[in-house]
Design a protein around this motif. Structure first.
Motif, PDB file in Angstrom:
ATOM      1  N   ALA A 100       0.876  -1.172   0.000  1.00 24.65           N
ATOM      2  CA  ALA A 100       0.000   0.000   0.000  1.00 24.65           C
ATOM      3  C   ALA A 100       0.910   1.217   0.000  1.00 24.65           C
ATOM      4  O   ALA A 100       1.614   1.472   0.974  1.00 24.65           O
ATOM      5  N   PHE A 101       0.932   1.933  -1.112  1.00 17.14           N
ATOM      6  CA  PHE A 101       1.769   3.123  -1.267  1.00 17.14           C
ATOM      7  C   PHE A 101       0.913   4.337  -0.918  1.00 17.14           C
ATOM      8  O   PHE A 101      -0.065   4.640  -1.593  1.00 17.14           O
ATOM      9  N   LEU A 102       1.270   5.007   0.190  1.00 18.23           N
ATOM     10  CA  LEU A 102       0.541   6.186   0.659  1.00 18.23           C
ATOM     11  C   LEU A 102       1.381   7.430   0.454  1.00 18.23           C
ATOM     12  O   LEU A 102       2.604   7.402   0.645  1.00 18.23           O
ATOM     13  N   GLN A 103       0.727   8.530   0.097  1.00 10.72           N
ATOM     14  CA  GLN A 103       1.424   9.804  -0.080  1.00 10.72           C
ATOM     15  C   GLN A 103       1.098  10.728   1.090  1.00 10.72           C
ATOM     16  O   GLN A 103      -0.069  11.079   1.311  1.00 10.72           O
ATOM     17  N   ALA A 104       2.137  11.135   1.819  1.00  8.54           N
ATOM     18  CA  ALA A 104       1.939  12.001   2.974  1.00  8.54           C
ATOM     19  C   ALA A 104       1.366  13.352   2.584  1.00  8.54           C
ATOM     20  O   ALA A 104       0.743  14.019   3.414  1.00  8.54           O
ATOM     21  N   THR A 105       1.565  13.771   1.344  1.00  3.21           N
ATOM     22  CA  THR A 105       1.050  15.066   0.901  1.00  3.21           C
ATOM     23  C   THR A 105      -0.456  15.047   0.661  1.00  3.21           C
ATOM     24  O   THR A 105      -1.038  16.080   0.349  1.00  3.21           O
ATOM     25  N   SER A 106      -1.082  13.879   0.804  1.00  2.27           N
ATOM     26  CA  SER A 106      -2.548  13.780   0.795  1.00  2.27           C
ATOM     27  C   SER A 106      -2.981  13.614   2.248  1.00  2.27           C
ATOM     28  O   SER A 106      -2.915  12.513   2.799  1.00  2.27           O
ATOM     29  N   PRO A 107      -3.406  14.687   2.914  1.00  2.00           N
ATOM     30  CA  PRO A 107      -3.637  14.611   4.360  1.00  2.00           C
ATOM     31  C   PRO A 107      -4.880  13.834   4.770  1.00  2.00           C
ATOM     32  O   PRO A 107      -4.991  13.435   5.923  1.00  2.00           O
ATOM     33  N   PHE A 108      -5.815  13.614   3.834  1.00  2.00           N
ATOM     34  CA  PHE A 108      -7.067  12.955   4.190  1.00  2.00           C
ATOM     35  C   PHE A 108      -7.168  11.616   3.463  1.00  2.00           C
ATOM     36  O   PHE A 108      -7.690  11.539   2.347  1.00  2.00           O
ATOM     37  N   ILE A 109      -6.630  10.581   4.072  1.00  2.00           N
ATOM     38  CA  ILE A 109      -6.633   9.239   3.481  1.00  2.00           C
ATOM     39  C   ILE A 109      -7.762   8.446   4.128  1.00  2.00           C
ATOM     40  O   ILE A 109      -7.671   8.107   5.310  1.00  2.00           O
ATOM     41  N   PRO A 110      -8.829   8.165   3.397  1.00  2.00           N
ATOM     42  CA  PRO A 110      -9.960   7.451   4.002  1.00  2.00           C
ATOM     43  C   PRO A 110      -9.570   6.007   4.329  1.00  2.00           C
ATOM     44  O   PRO A 110      -9.313   5.209   3.433  1.00  2.00           O
ATOM     45  N   THR A 111      -9.527   5.682   5.602  1.00  2.24           N
ATOM     46  CA  THR A 111      -9.040   4.361   5.993  1.00  2.24           C
ATOM     47  C   THR A 111      -9.985   3.246   5.569  1.00  2.24           C
ATOM     48  O   THR A 111      -9.537   2.122   5.314  1.00  2.24           O
ATOM     49  N   ASP A 112     -11.298   3.536   5.487  1.00  2.00           N
ATOM     50  CA  ASP A 112     -12.214   2.481   5.050  1.00  2.00           C
ATOM     51  C   ASP A 112     -11.961   2.110   3.594  1.00  2.00           C
ATOM     52  O   ASP A 112     -11.938   0.931   3.230  1.00  2.00           O
ATOM     53  N   ALA A 113     -11.736   3.135   2.737  1.00  2.00           N
ATOM     54  CA  ALA A 113     -11.452   2.861   1.325  1.00  2.00           C
ATOM     55  C   ALA A 113     -10.094   2.190   1.169  1.00  2.00           C
ATOM     56  O   ALA A 113      -9.927   1.282   0.342  1.00  2.00           O
ATOM     57  N   LEU A 114      -9.112   2.611   1.959  1.00  2.00           N
ATOM     58  CA  LEU A 114      -7.791   1.980   1.914  1.00  2.00           C
ATOM     59  C   LEU A 114      -7.889   0.517   2.347  1.00  2.00           C
ATOM     60  O   LEU A 114      -7.306  -0.371   1.712  1.00  2.00           O
ATOM     61  N   ALA A 115      -8.630   0.256   3.412  1.00  2.00           N
ATOM     62  CA  ALA A 115      -8.786  -1.116   3.896  1.00  2.00           C
ATOM     63  C   ALA A 115      -9.450  -2.000   2.848  1.00  2.00           C
ATOM     64  O   ALA A 115      -9.045  -3.152   2.638  1.00  2.00           O
ATOM     65  N   ALA A 116     -10.465  -1.461   2.163  1.00  2.00           N
ATOM     66  CA  ALA A 116     -11.156  -2.229   1.125  1.00  2.00           C
ATOM     67  C   ALA A 116     -10.215  -2.524  -0.041  1.00  2.00           C
ATOM     68  O   ALA A 116     -10.233  -3.620  -0.608  1.00  2.00           O
ATOM     69  N   ALA A 117      -9.372  -1.546  -0.400  1.00  2.00           N
ATOM     70  CA  ALA A 117      -8.421  -1.738  -1.500  1.00  2.00           C
ATOM     71  C   ALA A 117      -7.389  -2.807  -1.139  1.00  2.00           C
ATOM     72  O   ALA A 117      -7.018  -3.653  -1.970  1.00  2.00           O
ATOM     73  N   VAL A 118      -6.913  -2.798   0.103  1.00  2.00           N
ATOM     74  CA  VAL A 118      -5.948  -3.799   0.557  1.00  2.00           C
ATOM     75  C   VAL A 118      -6.566  -5.197   0.482  1.00  2.00           C
ATOM     76  O   VAL A 118      -5.932  -6.158   0.031  1.00  2.00           O
ATOM     77  N   ARG A 119      -7.816  -5.311   0.918  1.00  2.00           N
ATOM     78  CA  ARG A 119      -8.494  -6.613   0.851  1.00  2.00           C
ATOM     79  C   ARG A 119      -8.673  -7.066  -0.598  1.00  2.00           C
ATOM     80  O   ARG A 119      -8.525  -8.252  -0.919  1.00  2.00           O
ATOM     81  N   GLU A 120      -9.007  -6.111  -1.467  1.00  2.00           N
ATOM     82  CA  GLU A 120      -9.253  -6.457  -2.861  1.00  2.00           C
ATOM     83  C   GLU A 120      -8.006  -7.045  -3.523  1.00  2.00           C
ATOM     84  O   GLU A 120      -8.075  -8.046  -4.245  1.00  2.00           O
ATOM     85  N   VAL A 121      -6.857  -6.437  -3.264  1.00  2.00           N
ATOM     86  CA  VAL A 121      -5.609  -6.957  -3.828  1.00  2.00           C
ATOM     87  C   VAL A 121      -5.192  -8.226  -3.090  1.00  2.00           C
ATOM     88  O   VAL A 121      -4.771  -9.219  -3.707  1.00  2.00           O
ATOM     89  N   GLY A 122      -5.336  -8.230  -1.779  1.00  2.00           N
ATOM     90  CA  GLY A 122      -4.953  -9.393  -0.997  1.00  2.00           C
ATOM     91  C   GLY A 122      -5.747 -10.641  -1.349  1.00  2.00           C
ATOM     92  O   GLY A 122      -5.214 -11.757  -1.333  1.00  2.00           O
ATOM     93  N   ASP A 123      -7.026 -10.443  -1.695  1.00  2.00           N
ATOM     94  CA  ASP A 123      -7.886 -11.573  -2.052  1.00  2.00           C
ATOM     95  C   ASP A 123      -7.739 -11.997  -3.505  1.00  2.00           C
ATOM     96  O   ASP A 123      -8.402 -12.936  -3.956  1.00  2.00           O
ATOM     97  N   GLY A 124      -6.900 -11.280  -4.270  1.00  2.00           N
ATOM     98  CA  GLY A 124      -6.670 -11.647  -5.663  1.00  2.00           C
ATOM     99  C   GLY A 124      -7.712 -11.151  -6.639  1.00  2.00           C
ATOM    100  O   GLY A 124      -7.746 -11.594  -7.790  1.00  2.00           O
ATOM    101  N   ARG A 125      -8.554 -10.187  -6.231  1.00  2.00           N
ATOM    102  CA  ARG A 125      -9.574  -9.663  -7.138  1.00  2.00           C
ATOM    103  C   ARG A 125      -9.048  -8.540  -8.019  1.00  2.00           C
ATOM    104  O   ARG A 125      -9.715  -8.103  -8.947  1.00  2.00           O
ATOM    105  N   ALA A 126      -7.877  -8.032  -7.699  1.00  2.00           N
ATOM    106  CA  ALA A 126      -7.252  -6.975  -8.497  1.00  2.00           C
ATOM    107  C   ALA A 126      -5.746  -7.053  -8.289  1.00  2.00           C
ATOM    108  O   ALA A 126      -5.265  -7.589  -7.286  1.00  2.00           O
ATOM    109  N   ASP A 127      -5.005  -6.517  -9.261  1.00  2.00           N
ATOM    110  CA  ASP A 127      -3.547  -6.422  -9.139  1.00  2.00           C
ATOM    111  C   ASP A 127      -3.120  -5.044  -8.672  1.00  2.00           C
ATOM    112  O   ASP A 127      -2.064  -4.879  -8.056  1.00  2.00           O
TER     113      ASP A 127
END
Length: 381
Positions: A100-127
Motif C-alpha cells: 500500500a503506497f501512501l502519499q503524505a502530501t494527501s492529508p485525508f486518506i480514508p481508511t475504510d477505502a484503503l482497507a477495502a483496497a488492501v483486501r481487494e488486492v490481498g484476495d486476488g480480485r485486483a492487481d
C-alpha cells in the motif's frame, strides 16, 4: 501486507512539507496513522533521508528505511523509493506480498477505502487499486498550436447532455495505491494487470503542493475532524488568554486584576477528582497567576520563556508521553509547546497561527469557559 510512505526532507513549493501540520499533526504522521488503522496492514514503513522525519515516523509507530541521496532529489520517482524500500525489507528477512503506497502530501486518506483496497488486492480480485473520486466535470486542454485553441477532452462540445444522462469519470487523488509486490517489481510502475478504482469522497482529494493548498487542508481538517472526545492523560494550559479573557485592569497602586471564569474552576475541580494531572504554564511573572493556581490547587510554572523545554521536562518527570498531553493555548508564544504534544488545542479566539497549529479549536473563548470545555471533552462520559 506493507504500507510504504515515501517522505523525503527536501521540498521547494512548501519547505519541509512532510513535517508541516494539518489538524495539529505532521503530514507524515497523518499518513502513518492512516496506515496503522487498517487491520490487514502488517507493517508501516517510511522511506526518508531526513532525521526529523525519521524521528516523527518512529514515534508514530512506523519502521524507517533510510533512503540514499541518489533517490532523494527532486527528480527521484516514488517508484524508485518503493523499490528500494522493498529491497531493504527483504534483505532484513521480510516477505512482502502486497504494497500500500501512501502519499503524505494527501492529508485525508480514508481508511475504510484503503482497507477495502488492501483486501481487494490481498484476495486476488485486483492487481492494482488506486484512490479516485467521481467527477462529471467537462475537461478541456489546449491545442499546443500557435492559436492555442481550447480542445474538448472528455466530451463533445457541441453536445452537452445533462449530468444525470452522462457516465462519470474518475479523477485520481494520489492518496493511495495498492498493488501486488511481485507485479510491481516486474512493471516498475504502480499500474499493471487488473486495475480497479477505490472510490473516495471528493473533499479528501486535496494534495498539498503549495501554501494555499496547505491553508485549505487546515480548514478542511477543522471542518471534518473535530472529535468530541480528547483522550489524554494530562492537561497543560497557558494562563493569560486561556483562563482569562486576555485583558487586565490596573488600579492606582499598580495592582493588576484579571477576569476568570467560575465554571473553569469547577471544571478543574472535576479533572482533579478524576486524577488527571494538570499544569499551568505561563510566560507572565505575576502574582495573580500563582494566586489563581493556588485557588485551583493546580501546579504552576510561570515566568517561563522556553515553554517547549519546560513542558518536556515536566512530562518526563511525570512519566507522561507528550503524545498523550493536551496543551491549550491562545497566542504565538504557545506555538513551541503546541508543536510537541499529541493534542494541541486552541481557544476560539486564538491567534491565526495558533488556530492553524491546533488539532482541535474549542467553541469557547479564553476566559469564557474554554478550560471547562476542554476538561469536559477530556473526562470520560
Amino acid at each position: 501486507m506493507v504500507a510504504i510512505i515515501p517522505a523525503r526532507g527536501g521540498s521547494k513549493g512548501v519547505p519541509r512539507k512532510n513535517l508541516r501540520r494539518v489538524g495539529g499533526m505532521p503530514l507524515v504522521e497523518r499518513a502513518v496513522r492512516s496506515a496503522l488503522a487498517v487491520p490487514d496492514i502488517d507493517l508501516v514503513v517510511v522511506s526518508t533521508d531526513d532525521d526529523e522525519i525519521a524521528a516523527v515516523s518512529r514515534a508514530a509507530g512506523a519502521r524507517v528505511v533510510r533512503r540514499p541521496a541518489a533517490l532523494s532529489g527532486d527528480t527521484a520517482s516514488s517508484e524508485s523509493a518503493i523499490l528500494h524500500a522493498l529491497e531493504d525489507l527483504e534483505a532484513a528477512g521480510e516477505r512482502v506480498d502486497v504494497v500500500a503506497f501512501l502519499q503524505a502530501t494527501s492529508p485525508f486518506i480514508p481508511t475504510d477505502a484503503l482497507a477495502a483496497a488492501v483486501r481487494e488486492v490481498g484476495d486476488g480480485r485486483a492487481d492494482s487499486v488506486f484512490a479516485a473520486h467521481e467527477t462529471y466535470g467537462f475537461l478541456w486542454g489546449r491545442s499546443g498550436t500557435s492559436s492555442d485553441a481550447a480542445v474538448a477532452l472528455n466530451h463533445d462540445a457541441a453536445h452537452r447532455p445533462r449530468r444525470q444522462d452522462r457516465e462519470p469519470h474518475y479523477l485520481e487523488t494520489g492518496a493511495f495505491y495498492v498493488f501486488r509486490a511481485e507485479g510491481f517489481r516486474a512493471a516498475e510502475h504502480r499500474f499493471f494487470g487488473r486495475i480497479r478504482i477505490a472510490e473516495v469522497p471528493e473533499w479528501t482529494a486535496i494534495e498539498i503542493d503549495d501554501e494555499q493548498q496547505l491553508r485549505i487542508a487546515r480548514a478542511l481538517a477543522a471542518l471534518h475532524e473535530t472529535p468530541e472526545r480528547i483522550p489524554v492523560k494530562a492537561v497543560v494550559t497557558d494562563f493569560d488568554g486561556v483562563h482569562t479573557d486576555d485583558t487586565a485592569s490596573v488600579d492606582a497602586d499598580g495592582v493588576e486584576r484579571v477576569r476568570v471564569s467560575r465554571e473553569d474552576g469547577m471544571g478543574v475541580s472535576l479533572l482533579r477528582r478524576a486524577g488527571i494531572p494538570m499544569l499551568i504554564l505561563s510566560t507572565e511573572v505575576n502574582p495573580v497567576v500563582r494566586a489563581r493556581a493556588e485557588k485551583l490547587r493546580v501546579p504552576v510554572m510561570h515566568g517561563i520563556d522556553d515553554k517547549e523545554s519546560a513542558l518536556r521536562g515536566w512530562a518526563a518527570d511525570a512519566g507522561i508521553p507528550l503524545a498523550e498531553i493536551a496543551y491549550l493555548g491562545n497566542d504565538v508564544n504557545d506555538l513551541p509547546a503546541l508543536r510537541i504534544v499529541g493534542w494541541p488545542i486552541a481557544v476560539a479566539n486564538a491567534h491565526p497561527l495558533v488556530l492553524a497549529a491546533a488539532r482541535v479549536v474549542l467553541r469557547r473563548r479564553g476566559g469564557h469557559g474554554a478550560v471547562r470545555e476542554l476538561i469536559e471533552r477530556v473526562l470520560p462520559g
